[in-house]
Structure formats: structure tokens, C-alpha cells
Scaffold this active site. Structure first.
Site, short mmCIF file in Angstrom:
data_model
loop_
_atom_site.label_atom_id
_atom_site.label_comp_id
_atom_site.label_asym_id
_atom_site.label_seq_id
_atom_site.Cartn_x
_atom_site.Cartn_y
_atom_site.Cartn_z
N GLU A 273 12.98 3.57 0.83
CA GLU A 273 12.39 4.00 2.10
C GLU A 273 12.66 2.95 3.17
O GLU A 273 12.51 1.76 2.93
CB GLU A 273 10.87 4.17 1.91
CG GLU A 273 10.16 4.65 3.14
CD GLU A 273 10.78 5.90 3.71
OE1 GLU A 273 10.79 6.93 3.02
OE2 GLU A 273 11.30 5.85 4.85
N CYS B 121 6.40 -6.19 3.72
CA CYS B 121 7.72 -5.99 3.09
C CYS B 121 8.64 -7.21 3.09
O CYS B 121 9.14 -7.59 2.03
CB CYS B 121 8.42 -4.81 3.76
SG CYS B 121 7.59 -3.25 3.40
N LYS C 185 7.71 -10.25 0.76
CA LYS C 185 7.66 -9.79 -0.63
C LYS C 185 9.07 -9.45 -1.14
O LYS C 185 9.44 -9.82 -2.26
CB LYS C 185 6.75 -8.56 -0.69
CG LYS C 185 7.00 -7.61 -1.83
CD LYS C 185 6.00 -6.48 -1.82
CE LYS C 185 6.46 -5.24 -1.08
NZ LYS C 185 7.45 -4.44 -1.74
N ASP D 208 -3.46 10.17 -5.46
CA ASP D 208 -3.83 8.75 -5.39
C ASP D 208 -5.05 8.53 -6.28
O ASP D 208 -5.92 9.40 -6.39
CB ASP D 208 -4.16 8.33 -3.95
CG ASP D 208 -3.96 6.83 -3.73
OD1 ASP D 208 -3.05 6.45 -2.97
OD2 ASP D 208 -4.72 6.04 -4.34
N LEU E 222 16.44 -9.14 17.33
CA LEU E 222 16.81 -10.48 17.78
C LEU E 222 15.73 -11.06 18.69
O LEU E 222 16.02 -11.91 19.53
CB LEU E 222 18.17 -10.44 18.51
CG LEU E 222 19.40 -10.32 17.62
CD1 LEU E 222 20.68 -10.24 18.46
CD2 LEU E 222 19.51 -11.48 16.62
P1 NAD Z 1 0.09 1.02 0.11
O1 NAD Z 1 -0.59 -0.11 -0.55
O2 NAD Z 1 -0.25 1.38 1.51
O3 NAD Z 1 -0.13 2.35 -0.77
C1 NAD Z 1 0.01 2.39 -2.15
C2 NAD Z 1 -0.94 3.45 -2.68
O4 NAD Z 1 -0.68 3.67 -4.06
C3 NAD Z 1 -2.42 3.08 -2.57
O5 NAD Z 1 -3.10 4.09 -1.85
C4 NAD Z 1 -2.89 3.01 -4.03
O6 NAD Z 1 -4.24 3.44 -4.19
C5 NAD Z 1 -1.93 3.96 -4.69
N1 NAD Z 1 -1.78 3.79 -6.15
C6 NAD Z 1 -1.65 2.65 -6.85
N2 NAD Z 1 -1.50 2.92 -8.17
C7 NAD Z 1 -1.54 4.26 -8.29
C8 NAD Z 1 -1.43 5.17 -9.40
N3 NAD Z 1 -1.21 4.73 -10.63
N4 NAD Z 1 -1.53 6.49 -9.16
C9 NAD Z 1 -1.74 6.95 -7.90
N5 NAD Z 1 -1.83 6.15 -6.82
C10 NAD Z 1 -1.74 4.83 -7.01
O7 NAD Z 1 1.65 0.73 -0.02
P2 NAD Z 1 2.83 1.17 0.99
O8 NAD Z 1 2.86 0.29 2.16
O9 NAD Z 1 2.79 2.63 1.17
O10 NAD Z 1 4.10 0.78 0.09
C11 NAD Z 1 4.47 1.51 -1.05
C12 NAD Z 1 5.83 1.04 -1.49
O11 NAD Z 1 6.80 1.36 -0.47
C13 NAD Z 1 5.92 -0.45 -1.73
O12 NAD Z 1 6.80 -0.68 -2.80
C14 NAD Z 1 6.55 -0.97 -0.44
O13 NAD Z 1 7.28 -2.14 -0.64
C15 NAD Z 1 7.47 0.17 -0.08
N6 NAD Z 1 7.77 0.27 1.36
C16 NAD Z 1 6.78 0.09 2.28
C17 NAD Z 1 7.06 0.23 3.63
C18 NAD Z 1 5.99 0.01 4.67
O14 NAD Z 1 6.32 -0.09 5.85
N7 NAD Z 1 4.73 -0.03 4.29
C19 NAD Z 1 8.36 0.57 4.05
C20 NAD Z 1 9.34 0.77 3.08
C21 NAD Z 1 9.03 0.62 1.74
#
Ligand code: NAD
Length: 475
Positions: free
Chosen positions: A160, A287, A290, A30, A277
């Protein structure tokens, strides 16, 4: 296998920990040093039940480490996951700048010593598989043009489906795994990576026991485009189910129905299914909004107006205003009133406040001149830090939030709120109005405890059958 996971948020940290728990050797990367420092100490940058314990097991099994620079992990890895955020832009499109930086960085770090698979774990707009392949190649050509012909890699989509709050359970015992790839080699690497999860032969951790009826996990292998569509369609459908329950709840209120009974009655039909429901104050989180906006935007790019998706967003927007209407019905004037909110996180068991209904409700109340007190078991620090200008009085527990309040609004159905002593709560209030935004309480019990109760889609019951004695019916 050797695996790199880029992004240590809700998805990346859980994915990395699960894969290492299953025996792979994982490096999580990260750009945020504070997150990496916490993870190195065995702590987690997010609140997710069981995650610290899973990371401890991951150290013992395949091994897991945490870095801020992706170059070396990428060179050492067979599989590189991109799990960075893809937040919405004001236009509804996804902001792909984090994805682009990660993909270019991967390309710049690759060498020709092994075949690698770059996996889109982030939820990305349709066509992002292609985009990632192009960006990885551009990163490679810019940084090391001499390797352009020798580096071999494939791109996969592996969306995911975990839910925050039960992410460990969802990741270890998924309903299905979706793998999208365009070539057999990439698909076979992804299948091998997930084989231990598919087989379900690993020793289940005590804090996340395997469900008794668990069977080998279904794997859906598709093209990249279909995999990307599966993720968006799943979220759009789930949001639509909640929106449907909310729409029906509003009709129930008008005709005198009880939405929880109606949803049980329809959800027991196998074609419909009982999950998602629950009527309430509307969905939130990072999510649904968006992803629906992004899918709408993509449909628009192809000249298609997705009306059902538009309606889903509109119904949710309206649902969030219902609290204010209900408070106005009970209190008339909101100016100068004190409103207590129970729960701030967008749902229980998480500290995530992204697009949380609580924030919109608090903002609106404050704007209308009300005083807002709030209690959340986990999300208060995050709320304070992320919304410094929001004038909420944060309280130590539910009882102190209710102190001298004119109304109490149950916003997030944390399990501990189900066990509150309602008499005690009501007795501390200036006026015992309870807006149960998640239908957590039994209406009669709440009334017996002294509350003026109002749920969502729960009309108070007036008997349909009146007195049978002739002449005694009300005129
Ligand atoms: P988040 O914001 O919690 O985490 C994203 C992380 O990526 C951050 O820690 C950020 O610092 C890091 N990051 C950004 N640019 C980076 C880079 N160039 N190199 C390294 N690290 C970098 O996001 P999240 O909730 O984990 O979601 C991630 C993805 O998964 C999104 O596309 C989201 O839509 C998808 N998703 C999320 C969920 C959920 O419940 N949160 C479920 C399914 C899918």
C-alpha cells in the site's frame, strides 16, 4: 468479487471502502469491537478526510459490512486482505504477531469450496509471503486436518502506498499498483480485482474528483519478494529525500543559503523531482522509521550493512533536536519558559501521532523545565489519551496557545496555520520568537508582524554586494 479485509486501521478501512465503492462486496474485520461498532454506525475510528462519505457510497455500490469474527467472511470470500499493524520491536524488527494471528485465523476458517487468494497488504519484512503461506496452512491443519488436501489458496503481496490525509485520493487514483505473486491463477484473481481501478471508468465521487490528467493506472507485476522490496525501497527513498533536504538546510544555514530556493533549483531537474524535498523538523509517522529499521534488519540478516539507510535515520534523529538548539539560541534559558507548539499530528490532515516529532519536542522541553502549551486542529484528543503523563496544556486555538508564550514553534503545517494573523499572534506573546519548523511563513512577513523569525535552512539575508563607493566599505 467477495472480499474480506482484516484490520480496520488507516489502511484496512480505506482499502475496504475503496474496493466496495468499485463494486466488490466487502467485509472488514477487526478484533477491536469499539472500532467495528463505530464503523457500523457510519463513523470512522480514524480521522481521514472523505472516508465517511466513501463508506456511505460503498454501502450503495458493492456493499460493505463490519465484523469482529473472520471465520464466516473468510469462507465467503475470493480474496482476503491482511491489513493489520506491523509495529517495530525495540530491535528494529517488525512485530509480526498480528500478522501471524490473522494468517492462522484465515487457515482455520477456510473450506475447500473455492480458490482463495490471501493478500499481504500490511508492510511486511522480506519473506513474509512465504511465512503467511506456511501460517495459513498450519492454521488449517491444526483446526481442520481433514481439509488439508482439498483447500486451495494462493498468496499475493499488494503493498500500500496511500498517504494519511489524502488516502482516498491516493487509493482511487494511484500512481501504480504493485502485485506480487508466484502463480498465474493468483495473479489473474488480483488483476481482475483491480481492473475497475486500472480502467478508471468509475464515476468519480464529488469529494475526491479524478485528476484531469489521470490515465489508466500502471500495474507492476512481480514476484512476492520484489513486491515486498518495492514497498520498503519506496519508503526508504522518500525518507532519504527529506533527509537530504534537511542535511542541505543545515549547510544552508551556515553558508547563508535559503533551502527552499535550493530545493526548487534542484527539484525542477526531472531526474530528481520536486516532491519530498521540504526541509523541516524531520519526518515522523508510523511508516518511515519502522520500514527503514526493518529493511536494515533484513539486510543485516544477510550480512550487509546498509550505510545509506543508517545515515537516513541518523540525520532524522538530529533534525528533531534542532528546535531545542534554536530555542536556546534565542532564549538562552528554557527552564521556566513557556513554549507554544502549533500542531501535534505527525503531518497535516491526520490524527496520527505515531513517531510524531511534536511528542519528542514536548518531552524534551518539559524535561528541560519549560512549560508547553499546544494546539492541533484534530489530534489533541488522541494526544491526551495516548500520552496521559505528558504535561501539555492543550489550548482551544492557536491564539490562546500563543498567550504569554516566550516562543512559538510551528511543528505541523496544517493549512489553517498558514492563514493566521501573525500580528495578533505576536502581540499576545511574552516574547515573539517564532521557530517555523516547516518553513510555512514568509520570513520577511513574519518579521514585519513583529516576530524574531527562524526557519529551517533559511539564513537571514545580508547583501553580498557592499557599497560601491571607494573608501566606504566596512573595514
Ligand atoms: P493500524 O494500527 O491503524 O490498524 C491495524 C488494525 O489491525 C487495528 O485496528 C487492529 O485492531 C487490527 N488488528 C490487529 N490484529 C488483528 C487481527 N488478528 N484480526 C483483526 N484485526 C486485527 O495500522 P495501519 O496504519 O492501518 O497499518 C497497517 C499496515 O499497513 C502496516 O503494516 C503499515 O506499515 C502499512 N501501511 C500503513 C500506511 C499508513 O499510512 N498508515 C501506509 C502504507 C502501509
Amino acid at each position: 468479487m467477495r472480499v474480506t479485509v482484516i484490520g480496520t486501521g488507516y489502511v484496512g478501512t480505506v482499502t475496504g471502502a475503496c474496493l466496495a465503492f468499485l463494486g466488490h462486496k466487502v467485509t472488514c474485520v477487526d478484533t477491536d469491537l469499539s472500532k467495528i461498532e463505530k464503523l457500523r454506525l457510519g463513523e470512522t475510528p480514524i480521522y481521514e478526510p472523505g472516508l465517511e462519505k466513501l463508506i456511505a457510497l460503498a454501502h450503495e455500490n458493492g456493499g460493505i459490512d463490519f465484523q469482529t469474527d473472520l471465520a464466516e467472511p473468510v469462507r465467503e470470500s475470493d480474496v482476503i486482505f491482511i491489513a493489520v499493524g506491523t509495529p517495530p520491536l525495540p530491535s528494529g524488527e517488525s512485530n509480526l504477531s498480528y500478522l501471524e494471528a490473522a494468517a492462522r485465523g484465515i487457515g482455520a476458517a477456510m473450506d475447500g469450496k473455492r480458490f482463495r487468494v490471501v493478500v499481504n497488504k500490511s508492510t511486511v519484512p522480506i519473506g513474509s509471503g512465504n511465512l503467511v503461506e506456511t501460517l495459513v496452512r498450519e492454521g488449517l491443519v491444526e483446526a481442520q486436518p481433514e481439509l488439508a488436501e482439498t483447500v486451495r489458496f494462493g498468496v499475493a503481496s499488494n503493498p500500500e502506498f496511500l498517504r494519511e490525509g489524502s488516502a482516498i485520493h491516493d487509493s482511487l487514483y494511484p500512481d501504480r499498483i504493485v502485485l506480487g505473486a508466484e502463480d498465474a491463477r493468483t495473479m489473474s484473481v488480483m488483476s481482475a480485482l483491480y481492473q475497475p481501478l486500472v480502467d478508471q471508468k468509475f464515476l468519480d465521487p464529488s469529494f475526491a474528483p479524478r485528476p484531469v490528467d489521470m490515465r489508466p493506472v500502471a500495474v507492476v507485476t512481480t514476484t512476492i519478494t520484489s513486491a515486498e522490496m518495492i514497498k520498503y525501497s519506496a519508503n526508504a527513498f522518500l525518507a532519504m529525500k527529506i533527509g537530504f533536504a534537511n542535511e542541505i538546510s543545515n549547510i544552508c544555514e551556515r553558508v547563508g543559503g535559503e533551502v527552499t530556493e535550493v530545493m526548487t533549483g534542484i527539484g525542477l531537474d526531472n531526474r530528481i523531482g520536486i516532491g519530498f524535498l521540504n526541509a523541516g523538523l524531520g519526518w515522523g509517522g508510523s511508516c518511515f522509521g519502522k520500514d527503514i529499521s526493518s529493511l536494515l534488519h533484513t539486510a543485516g540478516e544477510y550480512g550487509y550493512q546498509a550505510r545509506l539507510l543508517e545515515a537516513s535515520l541518523a540525520v532524522n534523529r538530529l533534525q528533531r533536536q534542532i528546535v531545542i538548539q534554536k530555542l536556546q539560541e534565542k532564549l538562552y534559558i528554557l527552564k521556566g519558559r513557556t513554549i507554544a507548539l502549533l500542531g501535534l499530528a505527525f503531518k497535516p490532515n491526520t490524527d496520527d501521532l505515531r513517531d510524531a516529532p511534536s511528542l519528542q519536542i514536548a518531552e524534551k522541553l518539559i524535561q528541560m523545565g519549560a512549560r508547553v502549551r499546544a494546539y492541533d486542529p484534530i489530534a489533541m484528543d488522541a494526544c491526551r489519551a495516548q500520552n496521559p503523563s505528558l504535561r501539555i496544556c492543550y489550548c482551544n486555538d492557536a491564539l490562546s496557545a500563543a498567550e504569554h508564550a516566550d516562543a512559538l514553534v510551528l511543528v505541523t503545517e496544517w493549512p489553517e496555520f498558514a492563514n493566521l494573523n501573525l500580528e495578533d499572534l505576536a502581540s499576545r506573546m511574552n516574547r515573539a520568537v517564532l521557530i517555523d519548523g516547516r518553513n510555512l511563513y514568509h520570513p520577511e512577513k513574519a518579521r514585519q508582524a513583529g516576530f524574531e523569525y527562524s526557519g529551517i535552512g533559511r539564513a537571514s539575508r545580508t547583501p553580498l554586494v557592499r557599497s560601491a563607493t571607494p573608501g566606504t566599505e566596512p573595514s
